[in-house]
Design a protein around this motif. Structure first.
Motif, short mmCIF file in Angstrom:
data_model
loop_
_atom_site.label_atom_id
_atom_site.label_comp_id
_atom_site.label_asym_id
_atom_site.label_seq_id
_atom_site.Cartn_x
_atom_site.Cartn_y
_atom_site.Cartn_z
N THR A 40 28.53 -74.78 62.90
CA THR A 40 29.01 -73.50 63.43
C THR A 40 30.14 -73.81 64.41
OG1 THR A 40 27.48 -73.61 65.29
CG2 THR A 40 26.72 -72.41 63.34
N MET A 67 25.77 -66.76 60.76
CA MET A 67 24.45 -66.28 60.30
C MET A 67 24.53 -65.57 58.94
SD MET A 67 21.27 -65.97 61.77
CE MET A 67 20.98 -65.38 63.42
N HIS A 68 23.57 -65.84 58.08
CA HIS A 68 23.36 -65.15 56.80
C HIS A 68 24.40 -65.43 55.72
CE1 HIS A 68 20.01 -63.38 58.71
NE2 HIS A 68 20.70 -62.53 59.45
N GLY A 94 21.51 -75.32 62.47
CA GLY A 94 20.31 -74.58 62.12
C GLY A 94 20.39 -74.00 60.72
N GLY A 95 19.58 -72.96 60.49
CA GLY A 95 19.50 -72.36 59.16
C GLY A 95 20.83 -71.82 58.66
N THR A 97 23.93 -73.04 59.17
CA THR A 97 24.78 -74.13 58.69
C THR A 97 24.20 -74.75 57.42
OG1 THR A 97 25.41 -74.55 60.97
CG2 THR A 97 25.84 -76.30 59.38
N LYS A 102 23.93 -74.99 51.27
CA LYS A 102 23.25 -74.59 50.04
C LYS A 102 24.17 -73.75 49.16
CE LYS A 102 18.49 -74.76 51.71
NZ LYS A 102 17.31 -73.98 52.11
N THR A 117 19.00 -78.84 63.71
CA THR A 117 19.02 -78.80 65.18
C THR A 117 18.26 -77.60 65.73
OG1 THR A 117 21.10 -77.58 65.27
CG2 THR A 117 21.26 -79.98 65.19
N ALA A 120 14.05 -73.72 62.25
CA ALA A 120 13.95 -72.70 61.20
C ALA A 120 13.37 -73.24 59.87
CB ALA A 120 15.31 -72.06 60.94
N SER A 122 14.92 -74.46 57.07
CA SER A 122 15.67 -74.28 55.83
C SER A 122 15.91 -75.60 55.09
CB SER A 122 17.01 -73.60 56.15
OG SER A 122 17.81 -73.51 55.01
N ILE A 127 15.31 -72.59 48.94
CA ILE A 127 15.68 -71.17 49.04
C ILE A 127 17.09 -71.04 49.61
CG2 ILE A 127 15.05 -68.93 50.05
CD1 ILE A 127 12.20 -70.22 50.54
N LYS A 136 22.04 -59.20 51.53
CA LYS A 136 21.73 -60.62 51.40
C LYS A 136 20.89 -60.84 50.15
CE LYS A 136 20.05 -64.58 54.02
NZ LYS A 136 19.67 -65.08 55.34
N LEU A 159 19.42 -77.25 72.51
CA LEU A 159 18.99 -75.93 72.02
C LEU A 159 18.38 -75.16 73.21
CD1 LEU A 159 18.71 -74.33 69.30
CD2 LEU A 159 16.36 -75.18 69.20
P1 NAD Z 1 21.28 -70.52 63.48
O1 NAD Z 1 21.48 -71.63 62.55
O2 NAD Z 1 22.00 -69.25 63.22
O3 NAD Z 1 21.61 -71.01 64.96
C1 NAD Z 1 21.60 -70.10 66.05
C2 NAD Z 1 22.62 -70.54 67.10
O4 NAD Z 1 22.15 -71.69 67.76
C3 NAD Z 1 23.99 -70.91 66.51
O5 NAD Z 1 24.99 -70.47 67.39
C4 NAD Z 1 23.94 -72.43 66.50
O6 NAD Z 1 25.20 -73.03 66.55
C5 NAD Z 1 23.13 -72.69 67.75
N1 NAD Z 1 22.44 -73.98 67.75
C6 NAD Z 1 21.71 -74.50 66.76
N2 NAD Z 1 21.19 -75.67 67.12
C7 NAD Z 1 21.64 -75.91 68.38
C8 NAD Z 1 21.43 -76.97 69.31
N3 NAD Z 1 20.63 -78.01 69.05
N4 NAD Z 1 22.06 -76.90 70.50
C9 NAD Z 1 22.83 -75.82 70.81
N5 NAD Z 1 23.03 -74.77 70.00
C10 NAD Z 1 22.44 -74.83 68.78
O7 NAD Z 1 19.74 -70.15 63.66
P2 NAD Z 1 18.46 -70.47 62.77
O8 NAD Z 1 17.40 -69.60 63.31
O9 NAD Z 1 18.22 -71.92 62.68
O10 NAD Z 1 18.86 -69.99 61.32
C11 NAD Z 1 18.83 -68.64 60.95
C12 NAD Z 1 19.34 -68.47 59.53
O11 NAD Z 1 18.70 -69.37 58.67
C13 NAD Z 1 19.09 -67.08 58.97
O12 NAD Z 1 20.21 -66.68 58.22
C14 NAD Z 1 17.90 -67.28 58.08
O13 NAD Z 1 17.83 -66.33 57.05
C15 NAD Z 1 18.12 -68.67 57.57
N6 NAD Z 1 16.89 -69.37 57.17
C16 NAD Z 1 16.80 -69.78 55.89
C17 NAD Z 1 15.66 -70.46 55.46
C18 NAD Z 1 15.59 -70.93 54.04
O14 NAD Z 1 14.60 -71.53 53.65
N7 NAD Z 1 16.59 -70.70 53.24
C19 NAD Z 1 14.63 -70.73 56.34
C20 NAD Z 1 14.75 -70.29 57.67
C21 NAD Z 1 15.89 -69.62 58.08
#
Ligand code: NAD
Length: 351
Positions: A40, A67-68, A94-95, A97, A102, A117, A120, A122, A127, A136, A159
């Motif tokens: 990101t 996101m998404h 996170g999810g 990226t 994917k 990091t 979540a 993923s 998926i 979505k 984080l």
């Molecule tokens: P995210 O990836 O959107 O991250 C949230 C924020 O935190 C971002 O700004 C990111 O840059 C920041 N961040 C992440 N790690 C950090 C760290 N170590 N230090 C500082 N900042 C950090 O959040 P998320 O909750 O991990 O992912 C959500 C997305 O993932 C959703 O779109 C969800 O639908 C998807 N998801 C998919 C699956 C799957 O199996 N396909 C599973 C879970 C979530």
């Protein structure tokens, strides 16, 4: 014991403090020489650290993940991968990226090496989700499952507690639904129970002492188990509601999971007593749903939909959407019950 099918989409997992330093070795193991690093905009620094470790194996950086996975972002990243003639994506984040990785893999078949990091999960699932014109679409494809996952707890030290707490609750939700899934199996249930134990004990410490690397390791270990559960079995009312609320009302992903989980569990309480018993034991509490609610309060995470941007006049629409094509769930999913669940979640009042 009832019969079961165990069909685990496995990835190679390297776990440990400092495991990030093995990035180049693991990329080489995949046979790749031209890596596109994904992140990101906020995690540009992490991407730069990956490039430093990759040396001559790095072909470029795309730090525009959001996101998404909007289709426009996916197209841009796919185009960059083509232009660079990349043969691997390293997704650090996170999810969001990993989801972008994917989307690239879905079209090109490029292998993904993920460095998660957040919690979540993923990285352990086949998926994917891509958002087009505000909708979505998700699907399962083993081709998008990362080939290698490097879990380095040191990467999670930055984080912030306000993201870490809900992210951990998101992971717990995967475990809870995995326990009562129609295709649950004994191995995955062990993962789920251990995931809840690890996250339940570590999250309060992570938010209190963000620099505590032991707690960070424990939480990331729980997140790995939770992601494995999500990747292996199907999901029920909780995830359906979260997808509906996130997609239609644009509510923040991990926070929605945090708020909805205890209410989805209360909804299923009588219909899935064995699963609830396992959750309660893993948390060391009497009532599983109450234990999850109290955990959210203890880590300062939101517990009411009204506090995370849900409009009260959208509850009926959400209940309609969530009951349209319900996922398999221990208790029958019908409008009145779901609306009641949502009203309780809106107010942050657990039954
Ligand atoms: P995210 O990836 O959107 O991250 C949230 C924020 O935190 C971002 O700004 C990111 O840059 C920041 N961040 C992440 N790690 C950090 C760290 N170590 N230090 C500082 N900042 C950090 O959040 P998320 O909750 O991990 O992912 C959500 C997305 O993932 C959703 O779109 C969800 O639908 C998807 N998801 C998919 C699956 C799957 O199996 N396909 C599973 C879970 C979530």
């Amino acid at each position: 014991m009832q019969g079961f099918i165990y069909d685990q989409p496995a990835a190679r997992v390297i776990f440990g403090i400092g495991a990030f330093d093995r990035l180049a070795e693991e990329v080489t193991r995949l046979g790749a020489t031209r890596v596109l690093v994904l992140a990101t905009p906020e995690q540009r620094g992490d991407a730069a650290e990956a490039v430093r470790r990759l040396g001559g194996l790095s072909a470029g950086v795309f730090a525009e993940a959001v996101m998404h996975v909007p289709i426009e972002t996916a197209r841009e990243a796919r185009e960059m991968a083509r232009r660079l003639d990349a043969d691997c994506c390293v997704a650090i984040g996170g999810g969001s990226t990993i989801g972008l990785g994917k989307a690239i893999a879905l079209e090109s078949g490029l292998p993904i090496l993920a460095l998660p990091t957040t919690y979540a999960g993923s990285e352990m699932t086949p998926i994917y989700g891509i958002t087009e014109a505000g909708i979505k679409k998700t699907g399962r494809d083993r081709g998008v499952l990362p080939k290698t996952v490097i879990y380095d707890p040191a990467l999670t030290l930055t984080l912030p507690p306000r993201i870490a707490g809900p992210s951990g609750m998101n992971a717990i939700a995967h475990c809870v639904e995995g326990l009562y899934a129609p295709d649950a199996n004994p191995i995955i249930s062990l993962f789920a129970a251990e995931g809840i134990r690890a996250l339940g004990r570590s999250l309060p410490v992570v938010v209190r002492e963000p620099g505590n690397i032991e707690a960070r390791s424990d939480a990331l270990y729980g997140a790995w188990l939770a992601g494995t559960v999500l990747g292996a079995v199907s999901i029920g009312i909780h995830h359906k509601l979260c997808h509906t609320l996130g997609g239609t009302f644009n509510l923040p992903h991990a926070e929605v999971h945090t708020v909805i989980l205890p209410h989805a569990m209360a909804f299923n309480r009588e219909a899935a007593p064995d699963a609830m018993q396992i959750v309660a034991e893993a948390l060391g509490v009497k009532d599983a749903a109450r234990g999850i609610y109290d955990l959210a309060v203890a880590i300062g995470a939101p517990v009411a939909l009204k506090d995370i941007g849900m409009p009260e006049d959208g509850l009926e629409r959400a209940a309609e959407l969530a009951t349209l094509n319900p996922y398999a769930n221990p208790r029958r999913v019908e409008y009145a019950g779901v609306l009641k669940l949502l009203r309780n979640a809106y107010a942050g009042r657990l039954e």
